[in-house]
Design a protein around this motif. Structure first.
Motif, mmCIF file in Angstrom:
data_model
loop_
_atom_site.group_PDB
_atom_site.id
_atom_site.type_symbol
_atom_site.label_atom_id
_atom_site.label_comp_id
_atom_site.label_asym_id
_atom_site.label_seq_id
_atom_site.Cartn_x
_atom_site.Cartn_y
_atom_site.Cartn_z
ATOM 1 N N MET A 15 -20.472 12.431 5.961
ATOM 2 C CA MET A 15 -20.003 11.696 4.777
ATOM 3 C C MET A 15 -19.080 10.537 5.172
ATOM 4 O O MET A 15 -18.306 10.641 6.115
ATOM 5 C CB MET A 15 -19.255 12.658 3.838
ATOM 6 N N LYS A 16 -19.217 9.436 4.459
ATOM 7 C CA LYS A 16 -18.439 8.218 4.742
ATOM 8 C C LYS A 16 -16.939 8.481 4.597
ATOM 9 O O LYS A 16 -16.497 9.201 3.709
ATOM 10 C CB LYS A 16 -18.904 7.169 3.722
ATOM 11 N N GLN A 17 -16.169 7.878 5.516
ATOM 12 C CA GLN A 17 -14.710 7.997 5.428
ATOM 13 C C GLN A 17 -14.189 7.220 4.231
ATOM 14 O O GLN A 17 -14.636 6.110 3.965
ATOM 15 C CB GLN A 17 -14.063 7.434 6.704
ATOM 16 N N LEU A 18 -13.251 7.810 3.535
ATOM 17 C CA LEU A 18 -12.667 7.108 2.390
ATOM 18 C C LEU A 18 -11.628 6.090 2.866
ATOM 19 O O LEU A 18 -10.955 6.303 3.878
ATOM 20 C CB LEU A 18 -11.985 8.106 1.453
ATOM 21 N N THR A 19 -11.528 5.007 2.121
ATOM 22 C CA THR A 19 -10.446 4.035 2.388
ATOM 23 C C THR A 19 -9.681 3.804 1.096
ATOM 24 O O THR A 19 -10.246 3.834 0.014
ATOM 25 C CB THR A 19 -11.001 2.671 2.849
ATOM 26 N N GLY A 20 -8.384 3.606 1.238
ATOM 27 C CA GLY A 20 -7.570 3.416 0.026
ATOM 28 C C GLY A 20 -6.521 2.345 0.185
ATOM 29 O O GLY A 20 -6.174 1.947 1.305
ATOM 30 N N TRP A 21 -6.063 1.859 -0.938
ATOM 31 C CA TRP A 21 -4.897 0.985 -0.959
ATOM 32 C C TRP A 21 -3.740 1.762 -1.571
ATOM 33 O O TRP A 21 -3.934 2.503 -2.547
ATOM 34 C CB TRP A 21 -5.135 -0.239 -1.849
ATOM 35 N N ILE A 22 -2.574 1.577 -1.015
ATOM 36 C CA ILE A 22 -1.370 2.137 -1.630
ATOM 37 C C ILE A 22 -0.538 0.945 -2.080
ATOM 38 O O ILE A 22 -0.076 0.150 -1.242
ATOM 39 C CB ILE A 22 -0.591 3.024 -0.636
ATOM 40 N N ILE A 23 -0.415 0.783 -3.379
ATOM 41 C CA ILE A 23 0.265 -0.404 -3.901
ATOM 42 C C ILE A 23 1.666 -0.041 -4.350
ATOM 43 O O ILE A 23 1.860 0.924 -5.093
ATOM 44 C CB ILE A 23 -0.562 -1.004 -5.056
ATOM 45 N N TYR A 24 2.629 -0.801 -3.854
ATOM 46 C CA TYR A 24 4.016 -0.577 -4.265
ATOM 47 C C TYR A 24 4.645 -1.903 -4.643
ATOM 48 O O TYR A 24 4.060 -2.966 -4.415
ATOM 49 C CB TYR A 24 4.805 0.146 -3.168
ATOM 50 N N ASN A 25 5.815 -1.830 -5.232
ATOM 51 C CA ASN A 25 6.409 -3.045 -5.765
ATOM 52 C C ASN A 25 7.149 -3.843 -4.700
ATOM 53 O O ASN A 25 8.029 -3.323 -4.016
ATOM 54 C CB ASN A 25 7.342 -2.719 -6.930
ATOM 55 N N GLY A 26 6.780 -5.113 -4.590
ATOM 56 C CA GLY A 26 7.334 -5.962 -3.546
ATOM 57 C C GLY A 26 8.745 -6.451 -3.837
ATOM 58 O O GLY A 26 9.434 -6.932 -2.944
ATOM 59 N N SER A 27 9.195 -6.312 -5.077
ATOM 60 C CA SER A 27 10.515 -6.859 -5.420
ATOM 61 C C SER A 27 11.627 -5.832 -5.243
ATOM 62 O O SER A 27 12.800 -6.177 -5.312
ATOM 63 C CB SER A 27 10.513 -7.379 -6.856
ATOM 64 N N LEU A 28 11.263 -4.563 -5.053
ATOM 65 C CA LEU A 28 12.278 -3.525 -4.904
ATOM 66 C C LEU A 28 12.671 -3.431 -3.436
ATOM 67 O O LEU A 28 11.836 -3.159 -2.581
ATOM 68 C CB LEU A 28 11.743 -2.171 -5.401
ATOM 69 N N LYS A 29 13.933 -3.680 -3.180
ATOM 70 C CA LYS A 29 14.361 -3.730 -1.777
ATOM 71 C C LYS A 29 14.753 -2.342 -1.244
ATOM 72 O O LYS A 29 14.831 -2.140 -0.058
ATOM 73 C CB LYS A 29 15.533 -4.702 -1.610
#
Ligand SMILES: Nc1ncnc2c1ncn2[C@@H]1O[C@H](COP(=O)(O)OP(=O)(O)O)[C@@H](O)[C@H]1O
Ligand SMILES: [Mg+2]
Length: 299
Positions: A1-15
């Motif tokens: 079975m094909k390997q899954l790929t994902g994006w993890i999106i987080y907020n760029g303005s939070l320091k």
């Protein structure tokens, strides 16, 4: 079975480190299951509507991961990604339901879930002035002092206030300008104390009791101490129901202790942090989240 790929999106303005930490925790959990993920700031995805079509421009243009773990609250971006048929965890609608506490309480109440009596402030286009006092007097009288005031958008207890007089109330109302807020019955029997249950899918995977030595808020970042907690069957069922009705795949549910041993829902967090519960219980909720996503996608 094909390997899954994902994006993890987080907020760029939070320091604050804890937001990147969260994303990295999930990334490590994914790696343990051989899922490759890319950490992406919301500001790296250019939300574009062109020729009447919704797209994402910039560095990630044309790429399509198998899933997005949406660790942000940028609801417009979340909706754009869903238009591109990318499965989002949590969904845009569920993040929206939780992000705005007024909307959250309405959804919970629509589904007969127990929340403290809550009054929504009217929309203000301009900050209130002294001549508006009568309305706010009436609003406060509906609950009686002391009560809890919450800005619609907030976390870590930072936008939650204990109100014991009209002076404190009106000053706060003026101070927050046009921000939407609610006032809410104080559950005195739960003063400084609540339970946090982390739900993933239809399971509670970890729970803790949080108790503050001094503050009415039981947030760990407000100084509360954490204790591992074995939830009752009723608490588990309530937490799972909360997560279902707001539509989250995973969530952190805060419950308050009522006077007659009943429970009230304090809030549902679509973007609950998982470090504290790990420190308290040794349970890594990120592992459960990744297994859940994998299960959903492979079905
Ligand atoms: N109605 C209430 N009665 C008693 N305590 C409350 C009430 N609402 C909130 N709290 C306390 O304040 C804390 C923060 O409130 P919450 O709504 O969870 O906001 P946040 O999103 O900032 O965590 C809760 O964990 C709880 O300890
Ligand atoms: Mg909370």
């Amino acid at each position: 079975m094909k390997q899954l790929t994902g994006w993890i999106i987080y907020n760029g303005s939070l320091k604050a480190e804890k937001f990147l930490d969260y994303a990295e925790w999930v990334q490590n959990a994914a790696r343990r299951r051989r899922i490759e993920t890319t950490l992406i700031k919301n500001s790296e995805l250019v939300v574009t509507i062109e020729n009447g079509k919704s797209t994402i421009k910039g560095r990630y243009e044309g790429l399509s991961p198998d899933f997005v773990l949406f660790a942000d609250k940028d609801i417009r971006l979340a909706k754009q990604l869903e238009k591109l048929n990318i499965p989002l965890f949590n969904s845009a609608q569920s993040v929206e339901n939780c992000d705005d506490k007024t909307l959250m309480y309405q959804v919970l109440a629509d589904n007969q879930l127990p929340i403290p009596k809550t009054i929504l402030a009217p929309l203000r286009f301009f900050p209130v002035e002294d001549e508006d006092a009568a309305y706010y007097h009436g609003m406060a009288e509906e609950l009686g002092y002391p009560f809890i005031m919450k800005e619609a958008f907030g976390s870590f207890g930072q936008q939650v206030y204990y109100i014991d007089s009209f002076e404190t109330f009106f000053q706060k109302v003026k101070q927050i300008g046009t921000t939407p807020f609610v006032i809410q019955q104080l559950i005195q029997s739960s003063y400084g104390k609540d339970i946090r249950l982390n739900v993933v899918g239809d399971r509670v995977v970890a729970s803790m009791l949080r108790q503050s030595p001094s503050d009415f808020r039981a947030n760990v970042s407000a100084g509360a101490t954490m204790y591992p907690y074995e939830p009752t069957k009723e608490e588990i069922e309530l937490a799972i129901k909360c997560s279902k009705v707001v539509g989250t795949d995973f969530a952190g549910i805060d419950l308050l202790f009522g006077e007659n041993d009943e429970r009230y829902v304090c809030e549902v967090n679509s973007n609950a942090h998982i470090q504290n519960i790990f420190d308290c219980t040794g349970i890594n909720v990120a592992d459960a989240i990744i297994e859940y996503i994998e299960g959903k996608l492979k079905r």
